[in-house]
Scaffold this active site. Structure first.
Site, mmCIF file in Angstrom:
data_model
loop_
_atom_site.group_PDB
_atom_site.id
_atom_site.type_symbol
_atom_site.label_atom_id
_atom_site.label_comp_id
_atom_site.label_asym_id
_atom_site.label_seq_id
_atom_site.Cartn_x
_atom_site.Cartn_y
_atom_site.Cartn_z
ATOM 1 N N CYS A 298 0.812 -1.219 0.000
ATOM 2 C CA CYS A 298 0.000 0.000 0.000
ATOM 3 C C CYS A 298 0.849 1.274 0.000
ATOM 4 C CB CYS A 298 -0.950 0.006 1.198
ATOM 5 S SG CYS A 298 -0.114 0.183 2.805
ATOM 6 N N HIS A 335 -3.005 11.174 15.645
ATOM 7 C CA HIS A 335 -3.537 10.462 14.492
ATOM 8 C C HIS A 335 -2.433 9.566 13.950
ATOM 9 C CE1 HIS A 335 -5.479 9.597 10.665
ATOM 10 N NE2 HIS A 335 -4.359 9.952 10.064
ATOM 11 N N HIS A 338 -5.224 4.376 9.653
ATOM 12 C CA HIS A 338 -6.528 3.709 9.615
ATOM 13 C C HIS A 338 -6.342 2.196 9.697
ATOM 14 C CE1 HIS A 338 -7.398 7.656 7.825
ATOM 15 N NE2 HIS A 338 -8.625 7.488 8.281
ATOM 16 N N ASP A 342 -8.802 -5.838 5.127
ATOM 17 C CA ASP A 342 -8.239 -6.550 3.984
ATOM 18 C C ASP A 342 -6.845 -7.096 4.278
ATOM 19 O OD1 ASP A 342 -6.813 -4.213 4.096
ATOM 20 O OD2 ASP A 342 -7.305 -3.527 2.081
ATOM 21 N N ARG A 351 -5.548 -4.952 8.628
ATOM 22 C CA ARG A 351 -4.377 -4.214 8.141
ATOM 23 C C ARG A 351 -4.371 -2.839 8.790
ATOM 24 N NH1 ARG A 351 -3.763 -0.494 3.688
ATOM 25 N NH2 ARG A 351 -5.829 -1.127 2.914
ATOM 26 N N CYS A 353 -2.900 0.405 8.660
ATOM 27 C CA CYS A 353 -2.154 1.227 7.705
ATOM 28 C C CYS A 353 -1.744 2.512 8.425
ATOM 29 C CB CYS A 353 -3.017 1.520 6.485
ATOM 30 S SG CYS A 353 -2.191 2.448 5.192
#
Length: 385
Positions: A298, A335, A338, A342, A351, A353
Site C-alpha cells: 500500500c 492520528h 486507519h 483486507d 491491516r 495502515c
C-alpha cells in the site's frame, strides 16, 4: 546437487575451510508466513522457563541446520545448539564428519523446561520432521552422518522415549531405522553452523515446519499469555502543544496533530524490514512490533496487530466521503492512520495502515538501552514479505 558435491565446489573455487550445504528450493525453506510469529512466541515463553529445572535431549535428524531452527521455535525450549554425537574420535571438524571415518551423526542439543514442554511432545515433534525408515539419509543428504537418532543423558528418560518409538512403529507398521540410546559424546559444531538459518534465511533446509502448529504445551503453561502483553499508560505522557510543535517536523506535526497523510512510498518505514519496535512519535508509547509488520504493497507501514490492543483508539472516519476507521494513539491522542479488513486472513484479517511520520522506530539492538527490553521477544524479527 547434493551437499557433498556443493561443498567440494566451494572448497575448490573459494578456497575456504568451511563447507556449506545443498542448494535450496522454495519448498525446502521455512514458511515466512509463520516464522516470525513462531519465533516470537517461543522467545516470549522464555520468561516462564525455570532455568534451574532444565533437561537435555539430543536429536539427530539429518542436516542439523533445519532441525536446530525447528526446535528453537517450540515454546519451553531454552536453547538449541548444533554438533556431532556418538562418534569415535575427539573434536571432529565438519570436513572430518562429512568425509572421514568418524561415525558421528549431525545432532542438535535441546535444553528445555519440562514444566512447559514434555519430552514426549518433543520426541513426537521430532518424528514429524524425519523419515524414520530411511537409513543414513534425510532430505537431499546422504551419508552416515545424516542418520536419525534420539540420544538421552538421563536413564529415566528411556522409558518415555521408548513409548513414543512404539507409537511411531505402530503408525508405520515397521521397525524404525532411528537409533535410540544413551549419549556417548557430543562436540559443538563451528560457530558458522550455529543458528545457521537465522543468519542465512534462504539457506538449505529439508524440514517441513508446518507441524509446529501441533505442539502441545504442558498444563499450566498458558500460551495465550504471549498475546496478553500489556503496556502501562502511566509510563508515558503527552507533552504540551508547544513542545509537540517544537519537537516534530512539519510532516510529523501535520500527520499526528492535523490528521494529515504523508505520500505513499515516500516515507521512512514503508519498506523497513529491520527487527525492532515502533512507538508513538509524540509520547514514546509502544505501538507495533516488527514481527507484526508485513509488506502490504500500500505504500505505508502495515501491521497485522498492535502490541497491546489498548494502546490504540479507533474512531469512525467519514471524511472525503469514505467510511473508514481512524486509529489514534491512546496516551498521545496522535492520528496514526486507519485500520482495514483486507489484511492477511492467516494473521487475523486486519491491516493497520500507519503513517511513518506518526512513528519512531527503535532498532532491536537499541531497545534495551532505550528502556523497552520487555518487548524484545516480540521484536527480534520482521515476520514476512
Amino acid at each position: 546437487m547434493d551437499k557433498h558435491l556443493f561443498s567440494i565446489i566451494v572448497l575448490l573455487v573459494a578456497l575456504v575451510t568451511i563447507l556449506v550445504g545443498c542448494a535450496t528450493t522454495a519448498s525446502d525453506l521455512p514458511p515466512k508466513e509463520s516464522a516470525g510469529e513462531q519465533k516470537s512466541e517461543a522467545e516470549a515463553m522464555k520468561s516462564q522457563i525455570d532455568t534451574n529445572n532444565l533437561k537435555d535431549i539430543y536429536f539427530a535428524g539429518g542436516c542439523f541446520w533445519g532441525v536446530e531452527e525447528y526446535f528453537s521455535r517450540i515454546p519451553g525450549v531454552y536453547d538449541v545448539t548444533s554438533g556431532y554425537a556418538n562418534g569415535t574420535t575427539e573434536n571432529p571438524t565438519y570436513e572430518e564428519v562429512c568425509y572421514g571415518d568418524t561415525h558421528f551423526a549431525e545432532t542438535v542439543h535441546v535444553q528445555y523446561d519440562p514444566s512447559i514442554i514434555s519430552l514426549t511432545t518433543l520426541t513426537r515433534q521430532f518424528f514429524m520432521i524425519i523419515n524414520p525408515l530411511s537409513v543414513n539419509e534425510q532430505g537431499n543428504d546422504r551419508g552416515e552422518q545424516y542418520r536419525t537418532g534420539v540420544y538421552y543423558v538421563d536413564e529415566a528418560d528411556l522409558q518415555t522415549i521408548q513409548l513414543v518409538f512404539a507409537e511411531v512403529e505402530q503408525q508405520y507398521e515397521s521397525s524404525l531405522a532411528t537409533e535410540l540410546g544413551p549419549l556417548e559424546n557430543f562436540y559443538l559444531a563451528d560457530e558458522y553452523h550455529q543458528d545457521y538459518l537465522q543468519k542465512n534465511p534462504d539457506g538449505y533446509c529439508h524440514i517441513d515446519f508446518s507441524s509446529l502448529d501441533q505442539v502441545e504445551l504442558e498444563e499450566g503453561a498458558d500460551e495465550t499469555q504471549l498475546s496478553e502483553i500489556k503496556v502501562d499508560p502511566s509510563l508515558y505522557s503527552r507533552p504540551s502543544d508547544d513542545e509537540i510543535q517544537d519537537n516534530l517536523t512539519d510532516m510529523q506535526y501535520e500527520v499526528t496533530q492535523k490528521n494529515g497523510t504523508e505520500p505513499a512510498f515516500q516515507n521512512d518505514y514503508h519498506d523497513n524490514t529491520a527487527p525492532g519496535l515502533y512507538v508513538d512519535i509524540v509520547t514514546g508509547e509502544p505501538l507495533f512490533a516488527s514481527s507484526a509488520k508485513y509488506n502490504s504493497g500500500c505504500g505505508w507501514p502495515a501491521f497485522t496487530k498492535p502490541i497491546d490492543p489498548d494502546v490504540l483508539v479507533e474512531v469512525p472516519d467519514n471524511s472525503w466521503g469514505l467510511n473508514r476507521t481512524e486509529v489514534r494513539s491512546r496516551v498521545g491522542d496522535s492520528h496514526l492512520g486507519h485500520v482495514f479488513n483486507d489484511g492477511p486472513a492467516s494473521q487475523g484479517g486486519l491491516r493497520y495502515c500507519i503513517d511513518s511520520a506518526a512513528l519512531r522506530f527503535i532498532p532491536y539492538e537499541e531497545m534495551e538501552a532505550e528502556g523497552y527490553a520487555e518487548y524484545m521477544p516480540l521484536c527480534e524479527t520482521y515476520s514476512w514479505e
